[in-house]
Design a protein around this motif. Structure first.
Motif, PDB file in Angstrom:
ATOM      1  N   ILE A   9      -2.268  -1.932   2.972  1.00 32.41           N
ATOM      2  CA  ILE A   9      -1.590  -2.157   1.694  1.00 32.41           C
ATOM      3  C   ILE A   9      -0.127  -2.485   1.967  1.00 32.41           C
ATOM      4  CG2 ILE A   9      -3.117  -0.677   0.335  1.00 32.41           C
ATOM      5  CD1 ILE A   9      -1.025   1.553   0.591  1.00 32.41           C
ATOM      6  N   ASN A  10       0.473  -3.293   1.075  1.00 35.31           N
ATOM      7  CA  ASN A  10       1.912  -3.538   1.163  1.00 35.31           C
ATOM      8  C   ASN A  10       2.402  -4.108  -0.148  1.00 35.31           C
ATOM      9  OD1 ASN A  10       2.126  -6.604   1.369  1.00 35.31           O
ATOM     10  ND2 ASN A  10       0.720  -6.164   3.042  1.00 35.31           N
ATOM     11  N   GLY A  11       3.693  -3.964  -0.365  1.00 32.23           N
ATOM     12  CA  GLY A  11       4.304  -4.485  -1.581  1.00 32.23           C
ATOM     13  C   GLY A  11       5.585  -3.750  -1.905  1.00 32.23           C
ATOM     14  N   GLY A  30     -14.191   9.523  -2.412  1.00 30.48           N
ATOM     15  CA  GLY A  30     -13.758   9.099  -1.087  1.00 30.48           C
ATOM     16  C   GLY A  30     -12.810  10.119  -0.486  1.00 30.48           C
ATOM     17  N   LYS A  31     -12.638  10.049   0.836  1.00 29.79           N
ATOM     18  CA  LYS A  31     -11.742  10.960   1.548  1.00 29.79           C
ATOM     19  C   LYS A  31     -10.808  10.158   2.443  1.00 29.79           C
ATOM     20  CE  LYS A  31     -15.448  13.418   2.971  1.00 29.79           C
ATOM     21  NZ  LYS A  31     -16.197  14.253   3.873  1.00 29.79           N
ATOM     22  N   TRP A  32      -9.528  10.480   2.387  1.00 32.53           N
ATOM     23  CA  TRP A  32      -8.572   9.910   3.328  1.00 32.53           C
ATOM     24  C   TRP A  32      -8.734  10.634   4.656  1.00 32.53           C
ATOM     25  CZ3 TRP A  32      -3.018   8.525   1.392  1.00 32.53           C
ATOM     26  CH2 TRP A  32      -3.103   7.599   0.350  1.00 32.53           C
ATOM     27  N   LEU A  33      -9.043   9.897   5.710  1.00 28.88           N
ATOM     28  CA  LEU A  33      -9.207  10.492   7.028  1.00 28.88           C
ATOM     29  C   LEU A  33      -7.912  10.445   7.831  1.00 28.88           C
ATOM     30  CD1 LEU A  33     -12.676   8.955   7.935  1.00 28.88           C
ATOM     31  CD2 LEU A  33     -12.188  11.198   6.937  1.00 28.88           C
ATOM     32  N   ASN A  34      -7.137   9.401   7.599  1.00 34.09           N
ATOM     33  CA  ASN A  34      -5.896   9.208   8.332  1.00 34.09           C
ATOM     34  C   ASN A  34      -5.074   8.182   7.562  1.00 34.09           C
ATOM     35  OD1 ASN A  34      -3.969   9.259  10.337  1.00 34.09           O
ATOM     36  ND2 ASN A  34      -5.334   8.617  11.973  1.00 34.09           N
ATOM     37  N   SER A  35      -3.769   8.333   7.591  1.00 34.46           N
ATOM     38  CA  SER A  35      -2.937   7.336   6.907  1.00 34.46           C
ATOM     39  C   SER A  35      -1.570   7.250   7.558  1.00 34.46           C
ATOM     40  CB  SER A  35      -2.789   7.673   5.423  1.00 34.46           C
ATOM     41  OG  SER A  35      -2.154   8.926   5.262  1.00 34.46           O
ATOM     42  N   LYS A  36      -0.973   6.103   7.407  1.00 31.48           N
ATOM     43  CA  LYS A  36       0.381   5.853   7.881  1.00 31.48           C
ATOM     44  C   LYS A  36       1.031   4.920   6.868  1.00 31.48           C
ATOM     45  CE  LYS A  36       3.562   5.506  11.234  1.00 31.48           C
ATOM     46  NZ  LYS A  36       4.170   6.556  11.979  1.00 31.48           N
ATOM     47  N   ILE A  37       2.057   5.400   6.189  1.00 31.27           N
ATOM     48  CA  ILE A  37       2.752   4.586   5.196  1.00 31.27           C
ATOM     49  C   ILE A  37       4.231   4.618   5.529  1.00 31.27           C
ATOM     50  CG2 ILE A  37       3.339   4.343   2.752  1.00 31.27           C
ATOM     51  CD1 ILE A  37       0.564   5.482   2.116  1.00 31.27           C
ATOM     52  N   SER A  38       4.850   3.442   5.592  1.00 30.33           N
ATOM     53  CA  SER A  38       6.260   3.333   5.944  1.00 30.33           C
ATOM     54  C   SER A  38       7.005   2.528   4.890  1.00 30.33           C
ATOM     55  CB  SER A  38       6.414   2.639   7.299  1.00 30.33           C
ATOM     56  OG  SER A  38       5.842   3.411   8.323  1.00 30.33           O
ATOM     57  N   HIS A  39       8.300   2.815   4.815  1.00 31.75           N
ATOM     58  CA  HIS A  39       9.178   2.116   3.870  1.00 31.75           C
ATOM     59  C   HIS A  39      10.358   1.537   4.629  1.00 31.75           C
ATOM     60  CE1 HIS A  39       7.424   4.078   0.237  1.00 31.75           C
ATOM     61  NE2 HIS A  39       7.074   4.956   1.154  1.00 31.75           N
ATOM     62  N   ILE A  40      10.718   0.327   4.285  1.00 31.36           N
ATOM     63  CA  ILE A  40      11.977  -0.269   4.711  1.00 31.36           C
ATOM     64  C   ILE A  40      12.586  -0.846   3.443  1.00 31.36           C
ATOM     65  CG2 ILE A  40      13.110  -2.068   6.054  1.00 31.36           C
ATOM     66  CD1 ILE A  40      10.936  -1.782   8.154  1.00 31.36           C
ATOM     67  N   ASP A  41      13.791  -0.374   3.132  1.00 34.69           N
ATOM     68  CA  ASP A  41      14.444  -0.709   1.873  1.00 34.69           C
ATOM     69  C   ASP A  41      13.489  -0.354   0.731  1.00 34.69           C
ATOM     70  OD1 ASP A  41      16.713  -1.523   3.265  1.00 34.69           O
ATOM     71  OD2 ASP A  41      15.988  -3.581   3.432  1.00 34.69           O
ATOM     72  N   ASP A  42      13.176  -1.282  -0.159  1.00 32.50           N
ATOM     73  CA  ASP A  42      12.286  -0.973  -1.282  1.00 32.50           C
ATOM     74  C   ASP A  42      10.907  -1.596  -1.069  1.00 32.50           C
ATOM     75  OD1 ASP A  42      11.797   0.328  -3.717  1.00 32.50           O
ATOM     76  OD2 ASP A  42      12.101  -1.526  -4.845  1.00 32.50           O
TER      77      ASP A  42
END
Length: 167
Positions: A9-11, A30-42
């Protein structure tokens, strides 16, 4: 039987986005098994590994897309993973064009998988721009630490290299 999917995902970042994504996943069992979410600016980008029944995959993806974000999904093969060792690699140097390319080339030549990479360019009054990076890498059992360090040091004489086990 459930399947595992990797959702990219991105936006533009939105308030409570992670909460909404997780609620939509949970609502479809559903189940989240693993996640990685990052932010740069907005702006944000993320990977989410989800286990869900096959009949809910398309509905979940459509629910995510309805939030006005970019979404891609791929079903994962349930393949046994080979044994790997996970290491932290930190590299600092005077910044110059092509440094990331040269480092990634050396890692590739040594059959090293980059699991996570963060690079920054910082201004320093006395020496100009400084490149600093943190890599999380996966190496095979036949990995040669000295060979990797020597190969990286051939890139430039001013590289400071720190390679250690992930703790």
């Amino acid at each position: 039987m459930n399947v595992q999917i990797m959702v990219t995902i991105n936006g533009s970042n939105k308030v409570d986005l992670v909460k909404v994504l997780s609620e939509k996943t949970h609502a479809l069992d559903g189940k989240w098994l693993n996640s990685k979410i990052s932010h740069i600016d907005d702006y944000f980008a993320g990977l989410i590994k989800i286990e869900i029944s096959p009949e809910h995959v398309e509905e979940l993806i459509n629910e995510f897309k309805a939030l006005g974000i970019n979404v891609e999904a791929a079903e994962l093969d349930l393949v046994s993973q080979q044994h790997t060792t996970h290491l932290n690699l930190n590299i600092d140097a005077k910044d110059r064009p092509g440094l990331v390319s040269e480092i990634s080339q050396v890692l590739s030549e040594n059959s090293i998988k980059i699991e996570n990479m963060e690079c920054h360019r910082l201004g320093a009054a006395d020496i100009g721009a400084v490149f600093t990076s943190q890599f999380k890498i996966a190496v095979s059992d036949n990995f040669n630490k000295e060979q990797l360090i020597n190969s990286l040091q051939e890139i430039a004489s001013d590289l400071f290299i720190d390679l250690r086990d992930q703790s």
